[in-house]
Structure formats: C-alpha cells, structure tokens
Design a protein around this motif. Sequence first.
Motif, mmCIF file in Angstrom:
data_model
loop_
_atom_site.group_PDB
_atom_site.id
_atom_site.type_symbol
_atom_site.label_atom_id
_atom_site.label_comp_id
_atom_site.label_asym_id
_atom_site.label_seq_id
_atom_site.Cartn_x
_atom_site.Cartn_y
_atom_site.Cartn_z
ATOM 1 N N ILE A 1 57.469 -56.932 25.792
ATOM 2 C CA ILE A 1 58.485 -57.482 26.691
ATOM 3 C C ILE A 1 59.282 -56.351 27.322
ATOM 4 C CG2 ILE A 1 60.586 -58.863 26.764
ATOM 5 C CD1 ILE A 1 59.283 -60.743 24.772
ATOM 6 N N VAL A 2 59.651 -55.361 26.509
ATOM 7 C CA VAL A 2 60.400 -54.217 27.027
ATOM 8 C C VAL A 2 59.519 -53.422 27.994
ATOM 9 C CG1 VAL A 2 61.700 -52.184 26.385
ATOM 10 C CG2 VAL A 2 61.658 -54.132 24.861
ATOM 11 N N GLN A 3 58.257 -53.290 27.642
ATOM 12 C CA GLN A 3 57.324 -52.575 28.512
ATOM 13 C C GLN A 3 57.248 -53.244 29.882
ATOM 14 O OE1 GLN A 3 53.305 -51.313 27.027
ATOM 15 N NE2 GLN A 3 52.623 -52.823 28.480
ATOM 16 N N ALA A 4 57.168 -54.572 29.882
ATOM 17 C CA ALA A 4 57.103 -55.292 31.148
ATOM 18 C C ALA A 4 58.377 -55.056 31.955
ATOM 19 C CB ALA A 4 56.897 -56.782 30.891
ATOM 20 N N GLN A 5 59.532 -54.992 31.268
ATOM 21 C CA GLN A 5 60.797 -54.734 31.971
ATOM 22 C C GLN A 5 60.782 -53.346 32.609
ATOM 23 O OE1 GLN A 5 63.500 -55.177 28.727
ATOM 24 N NE2 GLN A 5 63.427 -57.408 28.733
ATOM 25 N N ILE A 6 60.289 -52.341 31.856
ATOM 26 C CA ILE A 6 60.275 -50.970 32.365
ATOM 27 C C ILE A 6 59.327 -50.854 33.564
ATOM 28 C CG2 ILE A 6 59.615 -48.590 31.779
ATOM 29 C CD1 ILE A 6 62.194 -49.337 30.472
ATOM 30 N N ASP B 1 49.366 -57.003 19.713
ATOM 31 C CA ASP B 1 48.609 -57.168 20.944
ATOM 32 C C ASP B 1 48.010 -58.570 21.000
ATOM 33 O OD1 ASP B 1 46.845 -57.065 23.029
ATOM 34 O OD2 ASP B 1 46.090 -55.072 22.555
ATOM 35 N N LEU B 2 48.676 -59.454 21.741
ATOM 36 C CA LEU B 2 48.220 -60.846 21.775
ATOM 37 C C LEU B 2 46.868 -60.986 22.450
ATOM 38 C CD1 LEU B 2 51.270 -63.123 22.546
ATOM 39 C CD2 LEU B 2 49.846 -63.080 20.536
ATOM 40 N N PRO C 1 59.849 -70.829 23.579
ATOM 41 C CA PRO C 1 60.190 -69.948 24.707
ATOM 42 C C PRO C 1 59.848 -68.474 24.434
ATOM 43 C CG PRO C 1 62.042 -71.363 24.153
ATOM 44 C CD PRO C 1 60.985 -71.638 23.145
ATOM 45 N N TYR C 2 59.912 -68.077 23.168
ATOM 46 C CA TYR C 2 59.590 -66.683 22.867
ATOM 47 C C TYR C 2 58.098 -66.408 23.066
ATOM 48 C CZ TYR C 2 58.957 -62.343 20.335
ATOM 49 O OH TYR C 2 58.603 -61.063 20.002
ATOM 50 N N THR C 3 57.261 -67.320 22.602
ATOM 51 C CA THR C 3 55.821 -67.168 22.815
ATOM 52 C C THR C 3 55.515 -67.143 24.303
ATOM 53 O OG1 THR C 3 55.631 -68.587 20.882
ATOM 54 C CG2 THR C 3 53.603 -67.996 21.977
ATOM 55 N N GLN C 4 56.170 -68.017 25.044
ATOM 56 C CA GLN C 4 55.947 -68.057 26.490
ATOM 57 C C GLN C 4 56.291 -66.711 27.122
ATOM 58 O OE1 GLN C 4 58.418 -71.374 27.596
ATOM 59 N NE2 GLN C 4 56.972 -72.873 26.786
ATOM 60 N N ALA C 5 57.424 -66.132 26.669
ATOM 61 C CA ALA C 5 57.847 -64.845 27.227
ATOM 62 C C ALA C 5 56.878 -63.736 26.847
ATOM 63 C CB ALA C 5 59.246 -64.510 26.731
ATOM 64 N N LEU C 6 56.444 -63.749 25.591
ATOM 65 C CA LEU C 6 55.499 -62.729 25.128
ATOM 66 C C LEU C 6 54.232 -62.761 25.966
ATOM 67 C CD1 LEU C 6 55.046 -62.594 21.256
ATOM 68 C CD2 LEU C 6 55.750 -60.772 22.766
ATOM 69 N N ILE C 7 53.729 -63.952 26.212
ATOM 70 C CA ILE C 7 52.482 -64.078 26.957
ATOM 71 C C ILE C 7 52.695 -63.688 28.414
ATOM 72 C CG2 ILE C 7 50.796 -65.787 27.784
ATOM 73 C CD1 ILE C 7 51.070 -67.059 24.972
ATOM 74 N N ALA C 8 53.875 -64.054 28.961
ATOM 75 C CA ALA C 8 54.146 -63.701 30.355
ATOM 76 C C ALA C 8 54.283 -62.193 30.540
ATOM 77 C CB ALA C 8 55.418 -64.406 30.828
ATOM 78 N N ALA C 9 54.637 -61.480 29.459
ATOM 79 C CA ALA C 9 54.894 -60.041 29.588
ATOM 80 C C ALA C 9 53.630 -59.206 29.465
ATOM 81 C CB ALA C 9 55.896 -59.606 28.522
ATOM 82 N N ILE C 10 52.539 -59.825 29.043
ATOM 83 C CA ILE C 10 51.321 -59.041 28.830
ATOM 84 C C ILE C 10 50.697 -58.649 30.162
ATOM 85 C CG2 ILE C 10 48.965 -59.169 27.900
ATOM 86 C CD1 ILE C 10 50.139 -60.998 25.743
ATOM 87 N N PRO C 11 50.428 -57.354 30.347
ATOM 88 C CA PRO C 11 49.803 -56.944 31.606
ATOM 89 C C PRO C 11 48.390 -57.491 31.738
ATOM 90 C CG PRO C 11 50.038 -55.073 30.117
ATOM 91 C CD PRO C 11 50.698 -56.223 29.468
ATOM 92 N N GLY D 1 55.356 -62.974 37.923
ATOM 93 C CA GLY D 1 56.624 -63.576 38.297
ATOM 94 C C GLY D 1 57.764 -62.877 37.576
ATOM 95 N N ASN D 2 58.943 -63.450 37.671
ATOM 96 C CA ASN D 2 60.056 -62.842 36.961
ATOM 97 C C ASN D 2 59.902 -63.057 35.464
ATOM 98 O OD1 ASN D 2 61.601 -61.511 38.792
ATOM 99 N ND2 ASN D 2 62.725 -63.362 39.394
ATOM 100 N N LEU D 3 60.367 -62.081 34.692
ATOM 101 C CA LEU D 3 60.287 -62.224 33.248
ATOM 102 C C LEU D 3 61.296 -63.269 32.801
ATOM 103 C CD1 LEU D 3 59.973 -58.581 32.013
ATOM 104 C CD2 LEU D 3 58.335 -60.408 31.730
#
Lengths: 321, 368
Positions: free
Chosen positions: A186-191, B259-260, B294-304, B313-315
């Motif tokens: 999550i932090v990586q995505a923010q950076i 690493d999901l 919501p945390y799982t959703q955020a984790l998955i949304a943050a994965i490149p 989209g926005n985090l």
Amino acid sequence: MPVLQVEHLTTNYKTLRGWVQACDDVNFEVEKGEAMGLVGESGCGKTTVALSLLKLLPSAGRIRKGRILFNGNDLVKMSDSQIRKIRWKGIAIIFQGAMNALNPVFKISDQITEAIKIHEPHVSRTQSRERVEALLEMVGIDKTRANNYPHEFSGGMRQRALIAMALAANPEVLVADEPGTALDVIVQAQILKLLRELKDKLNLSMVFISHDLSIVAETCEKLAIMYAGQVVEYGDTKSVFAKPLHPYTQGLLGAFPSIKGERKKLVSIPGQPPDLLMPPTGCRFNPRCPYVMDVCKKVDPKILPVDQSNHLARCHLYPQE
Amino acid sequence: MKFGLKRSKKEQQSSSSASVEGENTRPEAKDMTQIPSEYQDAIISARGLKKYFPVKQGFVSSIVGQQSFVKAVDDVSFYVRKGEVFGLAGESGSGKSTTGRLLLRLTDITAGNVYFKGKDISKLGPRALKPLRKEMQIIFQDPYESLDPRMTIKEIVAEPLRIQRLAKTEEEIEERVKQILTEVEVFPPEEYLYRFPHELSGGQRQRVAVARAFVVNPEFVVADEPVSMLDVSIRAEVLNSMLELVQKHQVSFIYITHDLALARHVCDRLAIMYLGKIVEMGPTEEVINNPLHPYTQALIAAIPIPDPDYRRGNLPISGEIPSPLNPPQGCTFHTRCPYAFSECTRNEPPLLEVEPGHWVSCHMIRKQ
C-alpha cells in the motif's frame, strides 16, 4: 534533443580475479518529461548504470568506454569539480533502501537544507527554510514534521523525505533506484503515485530502476530490459509488453504472477544468471535460452531495431543487419 | 496469562471449554457458532491464539507504570486440512510470521490453543515436543542465513534425520539425502553432497532448505516467505518444485507471504492479517475476486499490474499500519478505513461467515 543520452556505456569493476563486466555496451535515451524503466534481476548491472550516470562508482569501478551525454555534454570526460555541479542540480538520485539513506543524527530539515546550501550558497536561512517546507509539502509530509529525526518517520515517510531531498536543487533528471522495494504494497503504491504526479508536475525526466516489471509497467513510457550487464530489449513499454522480442523478456513476463486475469501456471527460466567475471561467449543469455542456435554460442549479437520500428532487441532470432 | 494479562470474557470461555486435553478434543456446542466443524478433522488448527510480547521499559516506568505489550498475534483462529495450502498474507508487522512460529511452538504461546492432529500441543514442554518435530517443519525466508555456512549440504540435510534417529546406518542416511535432493531438483545429488552453502546459488540454497524440511516426511510445513529473496526468473521453479512435494506427500502447508499475486498462484485458502488479527479468510479466488473487507480491497487495489494499459484509480486508503504497541480501539482498521462509522471506533467486529467458507470481520457486513 534527449536530456540524457547514454552511448556504449561500459563500466567494469576491477577485482583480483580480473574485470567484472557489470555493465557492457549500454545504450539508451531519456527525453524531457519521460520516464525510462531499467529492469533486470539482481546483479544484472542496473545500479551500476545508475552510479555511472553520476560518476558515483566505488573505487574499483571504472567507466572504460562510452559516453553519457547530459544536454549534449559528456559526463564521462568531466572533472570532479565539473561533475559536482551536475549532481543534484542536473541529475539527482534516490538511493535504494530509504531506511539507511538518511543520516540518523540530523533532523530531516537540516539534511534537506544542506543539499540546498551546497548548490545555492547565497540562499538565506529563511528562504531555505521555506524551500524545505514547500518540498516536504510537495511530497505529502506535514511541514510541522520538518524538525523530526529520521527515526520518528515511518518507512513511507522516509522515502518521501528522500524524494524531497532529491528534488531540493530542482534537477532535470531523477534517477530512482528501487524506490518501492522494502516498502509494503500500500505504501509502495502511494510512493509510485507520488513519483508519477511529481514527474508530470515538474516535467521531470526519470530513470526508474526496478526488478519488478509490474511497477515499471505503470510508471514508465519506455523500457530497457537488462540481462547480465547488457540491455537486451529496448522500446516503448506498450510494445515491450504486447510483443516481447527477446527470449529473456518473454521468460520474465511468464514468471510474473498477476492478481488480475486468469490464474496461469508460472513458468521460470531454467538456470541462473552468469558470472560476470567470465560471461559466456556469444550471447550472454545462450545457456538459458530455449531457442539457442549455434551462432548464439559464438557471436555476441548487436542490439538492433526489429522490423524498422523503435523496438530494439539483442538477439540472433532477428536479422543482424 | 504468563504475564498476568487481563483476559477477556470471550477468551475465558473458549479456553475453559478447550481445557479438556487429550485425543478427542471437541469444541462444545456454544463454540460451534464460531468455529466450524472442519476444525475437528484438520491437521493443524489454532483457536484463540495470542502472542503478546512485553515491551522493554525505562527504570521508572517499570516500577510505577504498567507493563505494556505488543499484541503481535491477537485472537487468531483457523485450521488447515490435510494436503491443503493455506496462505497467511499481510503487511510487515501484521503478525503472520509470529503466527507461523506459534503453530510450530517455536515461540511461547501467550494464550489460546494449537491442535495438531486433534491433540492440544499448546502446553507441551520441549521433551514432549521433540518427537512432534519430525512431523512439523519450517522453511525460512533467507537461504543465505538459514543454512550453516560451515556444514556441507549432506550434513545440513542429514541433521534432522540424525536428531530424530530416523535412519539406522550411514548408508541409509546418504540414500535418504540423495533421494530428497533429487526430489527438489538439486541434480545430480552426488555432486552437491560435499559442497558448502556458499558454493550454491540462491535458488539452489533455498532448494536445500526445502529438502531439509521435507527429509523427515513431515505432515505439516510452514514456509515463511520462501521465495521473496529469490529473483523472479528462478522463483517460479523453486515454488513449483516445493508445491510438487506438498502434493506428493499430502502435506498441510502454511504459506506466509506479503505478495498477494504470488499467494493467488499458490494457495487453496487465504487469510488476510492486519495488526495481529485475521480480517478476512476464505478460498483464494473468492478472497481475491470478491474481497469483502475494506483492507483486503485496498491491498488488492495497491498491487501493481504488469500491464501498461491498466490505469490505476485512486487508492482507497492512506497512511501506514499503526504501531501494534498501541493499536486503535474497536476495529483496528478504523483509522484507515474509508467507510468507518461510530460503531467501528467502539466495538471490535467478530469474524463472521458471510458465504460458505468466506469469513470477514467488519461491521459493514453485519449491517447489511
């Protein structure tokens, strides 16, 4: 004219057993406002390229060949005092490992001020104070935290502070060495989001070093894939992902898991990267390549455009002239 | 308990009901509302597992103040069936590694129970645990540190056999070592037997670590980020040969990872941890494709995503994981949750089964 042009860059490290060919005949260009991703596994020479750009190599490292043109001036030929003017003002670097790149006994604000003071000695204290606050705000750190010490910052904030510090003297080119590694997703995505925004806002050129193809896919317009010290594929991010030419790139893409799309079996590349003290003759990838031919073991291929596009590959599968 | 902790009512209930030790520990009727019957025929299960680490304090506060604790693992319950790959995922500091170590009894348990093949092992001493060690093994993250640099590959892999006295003769030991090295594709084994770890590449070292864990034919293995130190091009190979062993020997496998995307390719079921608690648990595809917390959703949304056409989209969430020393009241995630409402700051949401096998701990789900 591109801001940064690297031609035939060859950097070796001198060891007791001979020259380690960490970076061999590397070519790339970065335009104004463009981000180029330099991707490869550990030990493939990514960081050596970054250090060569600023001539920050350890004492055993030598640039043995090639030119690094920054706005047309060759950095390789420059003296120490000349290159010092380019560092930070022309090209700035964010080092790998945010945890260790800050000095633990100085306040964040003092460390950023130092960078400003060195490059612009005439700036007054109040001016530099304002600059520090503006920089911190730009990277999303509350300015009241300026007088904190690094240990009072979380990992993500330290990385942000490092970015602020790199931008202190308004550089044209930013070299980011694995900026997201060692941070949580999550932090990586923010950076990464911050870096993308800064790039657009300040029209920065970026050399983005990473081992992670998915990170550069989102961040960079252009890609250079490195293997064993050489760039094996070079082109637009879109065309590299849509049609990877080099067998190594194809292998890397197959080895990457994705959270989206179908769940496919991961395929890895057999073998391991070569010892750069004695790289294999011919193509450096030939011991691991599924399409290896006789010529691959004898002749080192040149990096050439394929089908007259600006997508280049270093491979005998494509016509060598 | 060890540190004189105040125990919650819920925990007192669960530990009293589980205090009947022995072969046939069955959850009582009132526990069945919380714990599914799968726990009974699981190879390994945790119930109400807790680990509080005491924090070092200054001189004055150690006399005057109260002892404070880092709640590394706080009331975690799950089970792993025979031959199943169970993933524990989360950010650093979420307690996933500690959970793995608690299951193997490598770290002392503060409260709660661990059942291995129906037997409560949470209170066994080192002597009673020793025979169990051949049935439960661990693979550590860093093969550069987990292998003794002064031992040959043969000695490293043979050590568990010697300690457990699983082979009678030296020839038998060598035979077993060769066989397992072949299975993890360190080939040909004769060539590696008398080498030292520094002569091997990272991938080969991790294969040796896998061989050491599997040489005793364990029934339960914990792998703590086994491939995160390896390069992408060799990662898949090591992972695949490890999973082959898991399938072949029908091992219950706990895969700990941050690493999901990788977890998705490895695990049958997945639990997402946040600040020492499981916030979501279920079949992997279900958790990844239909995340409810919501945390799982955020984790998955943050994965490149390795796709240049994909536009993120926005985090949904900002900030970083809070200090486990002083976790937020109520739902531990409410400080970062975009949907938090008053209830979240007051009460801790229970882990509820929303769909068959899919468990979520969130007040939003309860509201619906």
